[in-house]
Scaffold this motif. Structure first.
Motif, PDB file in Angstrom:
ATOM      1  N   ASP A 173       1.623   3.748   3.131  1.00  0.00           N
ATOM      2  CA  ASP A 173       0.113   4.004   2.567  1.00  0.00           C
ATOM      3  C   ASP A 173       0.114   3.974   0.898  1.00  0.00           C
ATOM      4  O   ASP A 173      -0.862   3.373   0.304  1.00  0.00           O
ATOM      5  N   GLU A 174       1.164   4.338   0.338  1.00  0.00           N
ATOM      6  CA  GLU A 174       1.057   4.381  -1.199  1.00  0.00           C
ATOM      7  C   GLU A 174       0.995   2.959  -1.795  1.00  0.00           C
ATOM      8  O   GLU A 174       0.396   2.792  -2.792  1.00  0.00           O
ATOM      9  N   ALA A 177      -2.224   0.960  -0.441  1.00  0.00           N
ATOM     10  CA  ALA A 177      -3.697   1.464  -1.252  1.00  0.00           C
ATOM     11  C   ALA A 177      -3.884   0.516  -2.427  1.00  0.00           C
ATOM     12  O   ALA A 177      -5.031   0.221  -2.546  1.00  0.00           O
ATOM     13  N   GLN A 186      -2.412  -3.111   9.578  1.00  0.00           N
ATOM     14  CA  GLN A 186      -1.809  -1.739  10.068  1.00  0.00           C
ATOM     15  C   GLN A 186      -1.250  -2.060  11.452  1.00  0.00           C
ATOM     16  O   GLN A 186      -1.663  -2.348  12.292  1.00  0.00           O
ATOM     17  N   SER A 189       1.923   3.626  11.967  1.00  0.00           N
ATOM     18  CA  SER A 189       1.903   4.279  10.503  1.00  0.00           C
ATOM     19  C   SER A 189       2.133   3.550   9.534  1.00  0.00           C
ATOM     20  O   SER A 189       2.071   3.888   8.160  1.00  0.00           O
ATOM     21  N   TRP A 191       2.076  -0.081   7.104  1.00  0.00           N
ATOM     22  CA  TRP A 191       1.035  -1.473   6.817  1.00  0.00           C
ATOM     23  C   TRP A 191       1.906  -2.692   6.635  1.00  0.00           C
ATOM     24  O   TRP A 191       3.552  -2.480   6.257  1.00  0.00           O
TER      25      TRP A 191
END
Length: 247
Positions: A173-174, A177, A186, A189, A191
């Motif tokens: 996610d980091e 983003a 996605q 969990s 990407w």
């Protein structure tokens, strides 16, 4: 038949005196895990072997290693504009403004982008990992050509070379983003980010539409290209270079 040492962009082939190519991992003298055409100065391979590989690769392109402008890359957005060859530190984009000076960047999953303006004779080699892509290094380099060197975006040709593909560039996610929705999908969990598309978008935004995107993936096509991720960090580096020969 021995696989080629050089992947040559089709988009540049009709431009007189322009030399451009990306090395493969074939046809060099390095031994495993750097086999065989390792051009990475900052790997643990023998410096003498790397120098020999560089001579072999440059000979294929009809240039000399002494004509290269390169840098120790730091995943930033600094640009070295030069009319002289040499080796610097801290730059991830090299802009050559002089015939006989060939801009080069090392890669092993990050995206190499080569730009050429046959009207002004200015060209650039760019190293864009995810950090450089997010920092807009491709857009900033192209703008340097347009605003400082007088290039018309319509005259600039671009090549986006072999790098890790969206299918294999799995991030958390980091990292995800930082990318617009159009450049990521996605899966569970995790990407998957499309670095080639993200960098192409920066060029298109500036009006640069003559773009060739190489379909090769450094992970998928690991037999032909080095991959930092696939080979767990112990591998060689390719070199992407571009420049105009002295007429």
């Amino acid at each position: 038949m021995t696989p080629n040492r050089v992947a040559r962009p089709r988009i540049f082939q009709s431009i007189p005196n322009l030399v451009a190519g990306v090395s493969t991992r074939h046809g060099g003298v390095s031994e495993a895990p750097y086999s065989s055409l390792n051009l990475g100065v900052h790997t643990d391979d023998s410096p003498e072997i790397i120098e020999q590989n560089l001579s072999i690769f440059c000979a294929d392109l009809g240039i000399s290693p002494s004509e290269l402008a390169r840098s120790y890359q730091v995943h930033g957005d600094k640009i070295w504009v030069t009319g002289r060859p040499g080796y610097q530190s801290g730059f991830d984009a090299m802009v050559s403004v002089q015939p006989g000076v060939f801009a080069g960047v090392g890669i092993a999953d990050c995206t190499p982008i080569l730009l050429a303006d046959p009207v002004t004779g200015v060209c650039a080699a760019i190293h864009a990992g995810w950090k450089g892509t997010v920092a807009g290094i491709v857009e900033k380099t192209a703008l340097r050509m347009i605003e400082n060197r007088g290039s018309n975006p319509a005259d600039i040709l671009a090549y986006i070379g072999p790098c890790i593909s969206q299918a294999h560039f799995e991030v958390g996610d980091e990292v995800a983003a930082h990318f617009a929705q159009e450049f990521k999908i996605q899966k569970g969990s995790k990407w998957h980010v499309d670095l080639k598309a993200a960098n192409a978008a920066q060029l298109i935004k500036l009006g640069i539409n003559q773009i060739e995107i190489d379909t090769a993936c450094t992970v998928e096509n690991n037999a032909d290209y080095f991959s930092h991720r696939k080979e767990a960090g112990t591998t060689g580096r390719m070199l992407a270079l571009i420049g105009f020969q002295v007429a």
